[in-house]
Design an enzyme around this catalytic site. Structure first.
Site, mmCIF file in Angstrom:
data_model
loop_
_atom_site.group_PDB
_atom_site.id
_atom_site.type_symbol
_atom_site.label_atom_id
_atom_site.label_comp_id
_atom_site.label_asym_id
_atom_site.label_seq_id
_atom_site.Cartn_x
_atom_site.Cartn_y
_atom_site.Cartn_z
ATOM 1 N N ARG A 33 -20.670 -37.424 9.971
ATOM 2 C CA ARG A 33 -19.239 -37.102 9.841
ATOM 3 C C ARG A 33 -19.211 -35.406 10.291
ATOM 4 N NH1 ARG A 33 -15.754 -39.766 6.423
ATOM 5 N NH2 ARG A 33 -15.975 -41.959 7.074
ATOM 6 N N ARG A 82 -12.822 -33.554 8.637
ATOM 7 C CA ARG A 82 -11.956 -32.615 7.986
ATOM 8 C C ARG A 82 -12.209 -31.447 7.399
ATOM 9 N NH1 ARG A 82 -9.815 -37.310 4.103
ATOM 10 N NH2 ARG A 82 -11.976 -37.401 4.266
ATOM 11 N N ARG A 86 -5.432 -33.110 13.875
ATOM 12 C CA ARG A 86 -4.882 -34.233 12.901
ATOM 13 C C ARG A 86 -3.417 -33.947 12.434
ATOM 14 N NH1 ARG A 86 -4.411 -37.304 10.837
ATOM 15 N NH2 ARG A 86 -5.477 -38.221 8.824
ATOM 16 N N ASP A 146 -14.377 -45.047 14.585
ATOM 17 C CA ASP A 146 -14.369 -45.337 13.297
ATOM 18 C C ASP A 146 -14.998 -46.871 13.194
ATOM 19 O OD1 ASP A 146 -13.543 -44.562 10.298
ATOM 20 O OD2 ASP A 146 -13.306 -46.676 10.769
ATOM 21 N N TYR A 151 -15.286 -54.543 3.905
ATOM 22 C CA TYR A 151 -13.965 -54.234 4.254
ATOM 23 C C TYR A 151 -12.930 -55.016 4.346
ATOM 24 C CZ TYR A 151 -15.072 -49.122 4.320
ATOM 25 O OH TYR A 151 -15.648 -47.678 3.739
HETATM 26 O O1 CP3 Z 1 -19.710 -38.596 12.194
HETATM 27 C C1 CP3 Z 1 -18.895 -38.469 12.787
HETATM 28 O O2 CP3 Z 1 -18.475 -37.229 12.749
HETATM 29 C C2 CP3 Z 1 -18.332 -39.585 13.885
HETATM 30 C C3 CP3 Z 1 -16.886 -40.029 13.387
HETATM 31 C C4 CP3 Z 1 -17.079 -41.012 12.226
HETATM 32 C C5 CP3 Z 1 -15.902 -41.473 11.401
HETATM 33 N N1 CP3 Z 1 -16.098 -42.529 10.716
HETATM 34 C C6 CP3 Z 1 -14.543 -40.605 11.684
HETATM 35 C C7 CP3 Z 1 -13.647 -40.719 10.255
HETATM 36 C C8 CP3 Z 1 -18.119 -42.165 11.740
HETATM 37 C C9 CP3 Z 1 -19.356 -42.158 12.312
HETATM 38 C C10 CP3 Z 1 -17.204 -42.998 11.031
HETATM 39 C C11 CP3 Z 1 -17.820 -44.104 10.396
HETATM 40 C C12 CP3 Z 1 -17.507 -44.910 9.167
HETATM 41 N N2 CP3 Z 1 -16.103 -45.066 8.995
HETATM 42 C C13 CP3 Z 1 -18.167 -45.348 8.144
HETATM 43 C C14 CP3 Z 1 -19.669 -45.163 7.995
HETATM 44 C C15 CP3 Z 1 -20.039 -43.862 7.419
HETATM 45 C C16 CP3 Z 1 -20.061 -43.720 6.015
HETATM 46 O O3 CP3 Z 1 -19.131 -42.750 5.722
HETATM 47 O O4 CP3 Z 1 -20.536 -44.466 5.282
HETATM 48 C C17 CP3 Z 1 -17.171 -45.714 7.196
HETATM 49 C C18 CP3 Z 1 -17.706 -46.548 5.901
HETATM 50 C C19 CP3 Z 1 -15.974 -45.637 7.705
HETATM 51 C C20 CP3 Z 1 -14.634 -46.397 7.220
HETATM 52 C C21 CP3 Z 1 -13.947 -45.148 6.953
HETATM 53 N N3 CP3 Z 1 -12.905 -44.427 7.761
HETATM 54 C C22 CP3 Z 1 -13.392 -44.675 5.681
HETATM 55 C C23 CP3 Z 1 -13.964 -45.100 4.415
HETATM 56 C C24 CP3 Z 1 -12.659 -43.499 5.711
HETATM 57 C C25 CP3 Z 1 -11.842 -42.652 4.759
HETATM 58 C C26 CP3 Z 1 -12.679 -41.740 4.020
HETATM 59 C C27 CP3 Z 1 -12.563 -40.396 4.522
HETATM 60 O O5 CP3 Z 1 -13.443 -39.556 4.721
HETATM 61 O O6 CP3 Z 1 -11.076 -40.155 4.600
HETATM 62 C C28 CP3 Z 1 -12.108 -43.257 7.177
HETATM 63 C C29 CP3 Z 1 -11.445 -42.243 7.963
HETATM 64 C C30 CP3 Z 1 -12.463 -41.279 8.807
HETATM 65 N N4 CP3 Z 1 -13.085 -41.759 9.577
HETATM 66 C C31 CP3 Z 1 -11.980 -39.869 9.043
HETATM 67 C C32 CP3 Z 1 -12.849 -39.313 9.897
HETATM 68 C C33 CP3 Z 1 -13.102 -38.036 10.241
HETATM 69 C C34 CP3 Z 1 -11.202 -39.013 8.051
HETATM 70 C C35 CP3 Z 1 -9.650 -39.369 8.775
HETATM 71 C C36 CP3 Z 1 -8.879 -38.170 8.622
HETATM 72 O O7 CP3 Z 1 -8.161 -38.198 7.476
HETATM 73 O O8 CP3 Z 1 -8.625 -37.486 9.382
#
Ligand code: CP3
Length: 364
Positions: A43, A47, A56, A92, A172
């Site tokens: 990540r 954010r 965003r 994602d 999910y």
């Molecule tokens: O690592 C990176 O910078 C690359 C981008 C990336 C995202 N999601 C962007 C994202 C990666 C590798 C993921 C993988 C992902 N997505 C996982 C596995 C990683 C982990 O955290 O275990 C999972 C479970 C997801 C599903 C997911 N997507 C969730 C649970 C959420 C909400 C939680 C949160 O942090 O808001 C997302 C949204 C998400 N994916 C965001 C980002 C930057 C936040 C979205 C936003 O509000 O801008």
């Protein structure tokens, strides 16, 4: 591309593997000695970065993921700002299941929502099987654009592609979103194992095609996120998950490193190793050195600082970084990372300081 640039050839081997110019991240994936311990952060493009929040404010999360120019820009933000040793594709894990017809939405604050959860054999049969080239072409286009941008940089920065592993995606789809106890998923796996296996097999096929597509487009390593697999008992993992993850990994081209990551996996790590991958991702709940000894020297490890540590000042988390490097004992094959994703509350300067610190403390 001249030989020695450390790029992945179509056959999966890497140019420059013989030389000294191969990038540290890919060398560590192959358990080769490196000039410093490579570091990137899960990540890293999220954010906590003001530039990300700015983008965003104009684009929804899914809109951003589906816009290759914007997703490329976001992928590159932490490369420039943090000087990490690898970029990870901005995308994602749920993008590839959306076209199956489950009604994916990212609602503010609550994370992902699946509007039509998958809980019966009929639901599984109804999942659409669209070729990934048609269903998520924007992801592959982002990979191509990012690779073009990264290849122009010196030192060269490699690109990591990624996907969700079948269990985490299934959780999910079945739960309809994030979950605490995975009641529906566990009841399906035990109550109707035939339906469970059908769903897992379908996900493994789709995800392997998705990952192969990313590799063909230019991803040089891939991380499989089985983020929530730590909820399972070892026997359940062995019978109901491992065969599918293994089939997925075996369907990938040899020579492209696979990082196999989960959280809460202390009791599952030997089985995850058996399922496959060149690098195993460790969260902060295990001791890295001890766990690596237990897993054996024939696998590389990635991790494992508690993401909460980055809320402290750099001088305060420095000894914890040192302790992880000490645990790795300079054995080739350690990639420094957090134990899970960067928290949105993290001060950017702390993330920058962490990357510098790992490079400084590990310089050979
Ligand atoms: O690592 C990176 O910078 C690359 C981008 C990336 C995202 N999601 C962007 C994202 C990666 C590798 C993921 C993988 C992902 N997505 C996982 C596995 C990683 C982990 O955290 O275990 C999972 C479970 C997801 C599903 C997911 N997507 C969730 C649970 C959420 C909400 C939680 C949160 O942090 O808001 C997302 C949204 C998400 N994916 C965001 C980002 C930057 C936040 C979205 C936003 O509000 O801008």
């Amino acid at each position: 591309m001249s030989p020695g640039d450390g790029t992945v050839r179509p056959d999966g081997t890497v140019t420059g593997a013989e030389g000294t110019d191969l990038v540290p991240f890919l060398q560590a994936c192959r358990r080769e000695a490196t000039r410093h311990t490579p570091v990137w952060l899960m990540r890293q493009a999220g954010r906590y970065l003001p530039e990300y929040r700015q983008i965003r404010s104009r684009l929804g999360f899914l809109e951003l993921c589906k816009n290759p120019e914007a997703a490329t820009e976001v992928t590159l933000l932490p490369v420039d700002r943090l000087k990490v040793d690898a970029a990870i594709l901005f995308a994602d894990i749920l993008l590839v299941v959306e076209p199956m017809g489950v009604g994916l939405e990212f609602s503010k604050g609550d994370g992902p929502v699946i509007h039509r959860p998958v809980r019966t054999g009929v639901d599984v049969d109804r999942l659409r099987d669209v070729p990934v080239e048609e269903s998520v072409p924007f992801v592959f286009e982002t990979v191509r654009q990012v690779r073009r941008a990264l290849d122009a940089r010196r030192p060269r920065v490699p690109l990591i592609g990624f996907a969700g592993a079948p269990f985490t995606l299934a959780s999910y789809l079945i739960e309809g979103g994030a979950s605490r106890n995975y009641l529906y998923a566990k009841r399906l796996m035990h109550g109707d194992p035939g339906v469970w296996h059908a769903l897992m097999a379908k996900l493994a096929r789709t995800v392997s095609a998705y990952v192969r597509g990313q590799i063909a487009a230019g991803a040089e390593a891939v991380q499989l996120f089985d983020s929530w697999v730590g909820t399972l008992a070892p026997d359940d993992y062995r019978e109901l998950v491992l065969p599918h993850t293994r089939a997925l990994i075996q369907a990938l081209p040899p020579g492209v490193p696979v990082i196999h990551f989960g959280t809460g996996t202390a009791g599952l790590l030997p089985l995850m190793k058996e399922a496959g991958g060149d690098v195993i991702g460790l969260d902060w709940r295990v001791d890295l050195g001890e766990t690596w000894d237990r897993l054996g020297s024939d696998i590389a490890v990635q991790g494992n600082l508690d993401p909460v540590a980055l809320l402290d000042k750099p001088a305060e988390f420095r000894p914890r970084v040192q302790a992880i490097l000490d645990g790795a004992r300079r054995r080739p094959g350690h990639i420094f990372n957090l134990g899970h994703g960067v928290l949105p509350e993290t001060p950017v300067e702390h993330a920058v300081a962490l990357v510098d610190m790992v490079h400084e403390l590990s310089a050979r």
